[in-house]
Design an enzyme around this catalytic site. Structure first.
Site, PDB file in Angstrom:
ATOM      1  N   ASP A 319      83.945  65.257  32.588  1.00 24.19           N
ATOM      2  CA  ASP A 319      84.791  64.905  31.449  1.00 24.19           C
ATOM      3  C   ASP A 319      84.142  65.317  30.129  1.00 24.19           C
ATOM      4  O   ASP A 319      82.925  65.260  29.967  1.00 24.19           O
ATOM      5  CB  ASP A 319      85.028  63.390  31.459  1.00 24.19           C
ATOM      6  CG  ASP A 319      85.825  62.918  30.260  1.00 24.19           C
ATOM      7  OD1 ASP A 319      87.017  63.262  30.182  1.00 24.19           O
ATOM      8  OD2 ASP A 319      85.254  62.226  29.396  1.00 24.19           O
ATOM      9  N   GLU A 372      86.226  69.907  32.258  1.00 26.10           N
ATOM     10  CA  GLU A 372      87.298  69.681  31.305  1.00 26.10           C
ATOM     11  C   GLU A 372      86.794  70.223  29.965  1.00 26.10           C
ATOM     12  O   GLU A 372      86.085  69.540  29.235  1.00 26.10           O
ATOM     13  CB  GLU A 372      87.645  68.195  31.177  1.00 26.10           C
ATOM     14  CG  GLU A 372      88.875  67.970  30.311  1.00 26.10           C
ATOM     15  CD  GLU A 372      88.735  66.816  29.337  1.00 26.10           C
ATOM     16  OE1 GLU A 372      89.723  66.504  28.661  1.00 26.10           O
ATOM     17  OE2 GLU A 372      87.645  66.232  29.228  1.00 26.10           O
TER      18      GLU A 372
END
Length: 639
Positions: A319, A372
């Site tokens: 993330d 990401e």
């Protein structure tokens, strides 16, 4: 019961200490934290903690009525900053915290164990002694063959899930499903829907429900909200029994500032930068890891390795990579510190990410490491040896933003925004991409996917069918957040179950049927997946027919397998007898039409078999006349 402390037990060798201080130790979970141990025939628990700026560390727990001083740990003499000790008769399930007295005045505090394998259910915050190496795994067959499922040439269709809110037991005070309950229900559903992978929003222990798991306190502990560590192992095992790969959303970009967590751990900024211009995230109001510190990199890499080794996780989605890469991410002028040369790249983070991917892929060459990353940082999914960050895949955020922007326009205006439809095809092979329609697109007043679509109710559903059909044909692996597959109308609410009752209505059933069929086609037609990351997998037929809002292209797989022709009509009018150039002459069959009645449309406009005509079209020698329903996508294949 007598709880004595001994200091002649250690789980560290000289090499372990060396690698820890160097920042290259990748399995610290075998050494730091709490570990059940037997000393001279007496059972107990070995505790160890990194707190170099403490003057004393004690273990306090339910075994000593949370006394802060009765069971002190001993500081090693090797300048590692590690405190350790063995306490007799402390067993599995007992709770504990570390009482840390700091060199810094008025900085004494109690902390949860950063390396704990289990924790109390929030809002309680103590760690729990737990053995996690006793599970007898039954997924040998899956582990032996999973490289086929994670290959760049494999069909990868990911269902993104928030375990708290996928389904709940409404009749039982709206409680969560347990890990095991969720596993059985999800596995059955994923198999039925032809998804190949499941991606879980963070299940690493976290205190605040509203963070969805992204504000982490326990980097080695599955959240206790849904059960025990062993029950999460069962979750993974059940997925593997059903040939579903498990991807974890993992958060090394920032961490929660709650008092029992990592922030100011030993009275100093141990895990984070001391300067808030580097150590505090203004957007997320959280602390940022200090990637320049060797022991911090070792901590994070050990966390990733832990899930891969101990829980048989098949992939990790990292993330917030963009926030890690740039020193000025989400900061105004004067709120960040540039490098000496004035540049804004966080070199410590770059070093960490390269080390992370090198370490994980070296240990497990059949996994997925997914970034990401929302900027144009180069070579995110290229090997470290080639100057890249070493990820296997990168989320294609550009495609997501462009296609959703395009789909929001009324079809009458789309010809003026044709580049939003086609631009992603320009760079589609610059990285190994995953096409994400994730949770981030259906929260914070952004509206659900179905409600992003323009027009009346019928046109909204037709547009959504077209969006999903384009996504499945576009090069790149696929990711869809839960609820999108049946056109959830409301924005995602983390506090309640999805609106499964919508499946009582035909239009929602139609979307679900469409996603099921698309996933099946993507899996079964090698042309749609084999060359997702290879240039030979794609060829334009026509990309510039913006007046008609039509694009057409060819997806190609193995040389001995027939290609799939994809024709997309994003206009709200039918195109009758549309001229389409073909790769070769012959007879063609419509193998998919998003306007089919089973999906909620009004049916195909074409005969079952279409025969080519020897006539030049789209710079090709052969063509056919094709009728394309409004807001529809058709796949053709040579008979």
């Amino acid at each position: 019961m007598k709880y004595e402390t001994f200091y002649d037990v250690t789980l560290f060798s000289e090499l372990d200490i060396y690698l820890f201080k160097e920042g290259t130790h990748s399995k610290l979970y075998k050494h730091l934290g709490s570990h059940l141990y037997k000393r001279e025939g007496v059972n107990g628990t070995y505790f160890s903690l990194w707190a170099p700026n403490a003057v004393s560390v004690s273990v306090r727990g339910d075994f000593n009525d949370y006394d802060s001083y009765s069971h002190p740990l001993h500081l090693r003499s090797d300048d590692s900053g590690i405190w350790e000790g063995f306490v007799t008769n402390v067993g599995a399930g007992m709770t504990y915290k570390y009482h840390i007295e700091s060199k810094i005045e008025n900085a004494n505090q109690d902390k949860a164990d950063p390396y704990a394998f289990w924790a109390e259910v929030s809002p309680n915050s103590a760690s729990k002694v737990c053995a996690i190496d006793t599970h007898r795994w039954q997924d040998k067959k899956w582990m032996k063959s999973r490289h086929k499922n994670n290959s760049h040439k494999a069909p990868i269709s990911i269902y993104e899930v928030h375990l708290n809110s996928w389904r709940r037991k409404v009749e039982e005070d709206n409680r969560y499903l347990t890990y095991v309950e969720a596993a059985y229900e999800l596995a059955e559903y994923l198999v039925e829907m032809n998804f190949t992978h499941i991606e879980l929003l963070p299940i690493t222990e976290y205190p605040f429900e509203g963070s969805w798991g992204y504000q982490v306190t326990g980097y080695f502990a599955p959240t206790a909200r849904f059960g025990t560590p062993d029950e999460f192992m069962q979750f993974v095992e059940i997925m593997h029994e059903n040939e579903i790969a498990v991807i974890l959303d993992w958060v090394p970009s920032h961490f929660v500032t709650d008092g029992h967590g990592l922030m100011n751990f030993d009275g100093t900024c141990l895990y984070e930068h001391s300067d808030p211009r580097r150590g505090y995230h203004p957007q997320w109001k959280s602390a940022i890891f200090n990637y320049d510190r060797n022991e911090v990199r070792a901590f994070l890499i050990s966390s990733a390795m832990f899930w891969l080794e101990m829980y048989h996780i098949d992939g990790i989605r990292v993330d917030g990579v963009a926030s890690m890469l740039y020193l000025d991410y989400a900061r105004e002028e004067g709120e960040w510190i540039a490098n000496e040369d004035g540049s804004n790249v966080n070199r410590g983070a770059v070093k960490f990410l390269k080390q992370l991917n090198t370490s994980t892929y070296a240990a497990f060459n059949d996994i997925l490491m997914i970034a990401e990353e929302s900027t144009n940082y180069s070579k995110v999914s290229r090997p470290v040896s080639a100057g890249g960050l070493g990820f296997g895949y990168k989320w294609n955020m550009g495609w997501m933003h462009d296609i959703l922007k395009y789909m929001k326009f009324d079809p009458i205006h789309r010809e003026h925004h044709h580049k939003d439809l086609t631009f992603s095809f320009v760079y589609m092979y610059n990285e190994n991409y995953v096409l994400p329609l994730s949770h981030d697109e259906v929260v914070h007043m952004k509206g659900s996917l179905i409600n992003k679509m323009p027009g009346d109710n019928y046109k909204k559903f037709a547009n959504l069918r077209a969006l999903f059909s384009l996504m499945m044909a576009h090069p790149g692996k696929k990711l869809l957040f839960m609820g999108g597959e049946f056109a959830q109308k409301a924005e995602w609410n983390y506090q309640q179950s999805l609106d499964w009752h919508l499946l009582e209505y035909k239009e929602h059933q139609g979307i679900q049927n469409l996603v099921k069929v698309l996933n099946g086609l993507y899996r079964d037609e090698s042309a749609l997946h084999r060359n997702d990351v290879e240039k030979e997998g794609f060829e334009w037929i026509e990309e510039n027919d913006y007046h008609a809002n039509v694009i057409s292209f060819v997806r190609k797989g193995a040389k001995n397998r027939k290609p799939v022709i994809v024709v997309c009509n994003f206009a709200d009018k039918e195109h009758i007898n549309y001229r389409l150039g073909l790769p070769s002459k012959g007879k063609y069959q419509e193998i998919f039409n998003s306007n089919s009645e089973e999906f909620g449309g009004y049916g195909s406009l074409n005969p079952k078999i279409l025969t080519s005509i020897k006539e030049e079209c789209h710079n090709r020698e052969n063509m056919l006349h094709l009728s394309i329903p409004s807001l529809s996508i058709i796949y053709l294949k040579k008979v």
